[in-house]
Motif scaffolding. Sequence first.
Motif, short mmCIF file in Angstrom:
data_model
loop_
_atom_site.label_atom_id
_atom_site.label_comp_id
_atom_site.label_asym_id
_atom_site.label_seq_id
_atom_site.Cartn_x
_atom_site.Cartn_y
_atom_site.Cartn_z
N MET A 69 21.99 31.11 43.18
CA MET A 69 23.23 31.03 43.94
C MET A 69 22.92 30.81 45.42
O MET A 69 22.11 31.53 46.00
N ASN A 70 23.56 29.83 46.02
CA ASN A 70 23.36 29.53 47.42
C ASN A 70 23.92 30.66 48.29
O ASN A 70 24.93 31.28 47.96
N ALA A 71 23.28 30.92 49.42
CA ALA A 71 23.70 32.02 50.30
C ALA A 71 25.12 31.82 50.80
O ALA A 71 25.89 32.79 50.95
N ALA A 72 25.49 30.58 51.07
CA ALA A 72 26.84 30.31 51.56
C ALA A 72 27.88 30.67 50.50
O ALA A 72 28.96 31.17 50.83
N TYR A 73 27.54 30.42 49.24
CA TYR A 73 28.48 30.76 48.17
C TYR A 73 28.55 32.28 47.99
O TYR A 73 29.62 32.83 47.70
N TYR A 74 27.44 32.95 48.14
CA TYR A 74 27.41 34.42 48.04
C TYR A 74 28.32 35.03 49.10
O TYR A 74 29.09 35.96 48.83
N LEU A 75 28.26 34.50 50.33
CA LEU A 75 29.13 34.96 51.41
C LEU A 75 30.59 34.66 51.07
O LEU A 75 31.48 35.50 51.28
N HIS A 76 30.83 33.48 50.51
CA HIS A 76 32.17 33.08 50.09
C HIS A 76 32.75 34.08 49.09
O HIS A 76 33.90 34.53 49.22
N LEU A 77 31.96 34.47 48.09
CA LEU A 77 32.41 35.43 47.08
C LEU A 77 32.74 36.78 47.71
O LEU A 77 33.76 37.40 47.37
N ASN A 78 31.89 37.23 48.61
CA ASN A 78 32.12 38.53 49.23
C ASN A 78 33.37 38.53 50.11
O ASN A 78 34.09 39.54 50.17
N LEU A 79 33.64 37.42 50.76
CA LEU A 79 34.85 37.33 51.57
C LEU A 79 36.10 37.43 50.69
O LEU A 79 37.06 38.13 51.02
N TRP A 80 36.06 36.75 49.53
CA TRP A 80 37.21 36.82 48.63
C TRP A 80 37.35 38.21 48.01
O TRP A 80 38.46 38.69 47.77
N ARG A 81 36.23 38.87 47.74
CA ARG A 81 36.30 40.24 47.23
C ARG A 81 36.96 41.17 48.24
O ARG A 81 37.75 42.05 47.88
N ALA A 82 36.63 40.97 49.51
CA ALA A 82 37.25 41.78 50.56
C ALA A 82 38.75 41.52 50.65
O ALA A 82 39.56 42.44 50.80
N VAL A 83 39.13 40.25 50.55
CA VAL A 83 40.55 39.89 50.57
C VAL A 83 41.28 40.54 49.40
O VAL A 83 42.39 41.08 49.55
N ASP A 84 40.67 40.51 48.22
CA ASP A 84 41.30 41.08 47.03
C ASP A 84 41.46 42.60 47.14
O ASP A 84 42.39 43.18 46.56
#
Length: 244
Positions: free
Chosen positions: A1-16
């Motif tokens: 998994m690319n680091a940018a995508y990992y950050l993307h997932l964590n941002l959406w988890r925070a939003v949720d």
Amino acid sequence: MNAAYYLHLNLWRAVDLLYPPVCTGCGSPNFRLCPNCYEEINIIHFKFCAFCGKPINGESPLCSDCANTPIFFSAATAWGKYDGVLRTAIHALKFKNDVGLGDFFASQLIDILKEKNWDFDVVIPVPLSRERRKERSYNQSALLSRPIARYFGKKHPSKALLRTIDTGSQIHRNKIDRNLFLEGAFWGNPAKLNGRKVLLVDDIITTGATINHCSSALSEAGASQVSVIAIAKTFRSTQDGSED
């Protein structure tokens, strides 16, 4: 998994966590699409003609009935049939500002791309017209394409493909009319496309006219190959889907 995508997932988890989602199909809390609604989706497990939807074999993305139409993409696929709960979810993504569904759908498309192992250099969404973008404030196809680019570590160039003509809604137009209205509607930027293998991302493939005209513009700009992926494909009973 690319680091940018990992950050993307964590941002959406925070939003949720801050704004818990509800299932777009039934309203169940804490799901974008709950397991029960997910099970109702008619996932496509066969290769289909990108134009008419007929099951096909072989390397061509078209069936023998559609083979006389010039095409500018080498492959096309979609996750599910455009009906039932998937249709409801796509409408929520496009017309009800449920932008979190873009991330959910992107993860399904990523799984397909990992399985197919397609080769691509850049990821590009089917563009909206300036008028439609202003009206909606976002491009639903870009909500799909950006996470895909991040996951695979590929470029997601802005303004690589533009819609130069506002063709209006395509919902009630047949394949012939769509082709007429879409003629010359897209422009590809050679500086960003020349020699590149492109993954073109859309929400719905209906008659295939939009993806074919986009692919033509990409090829004219020097793209060496165009592959297409979408959330859904319409079939004979659901040919009222929009490709905008």
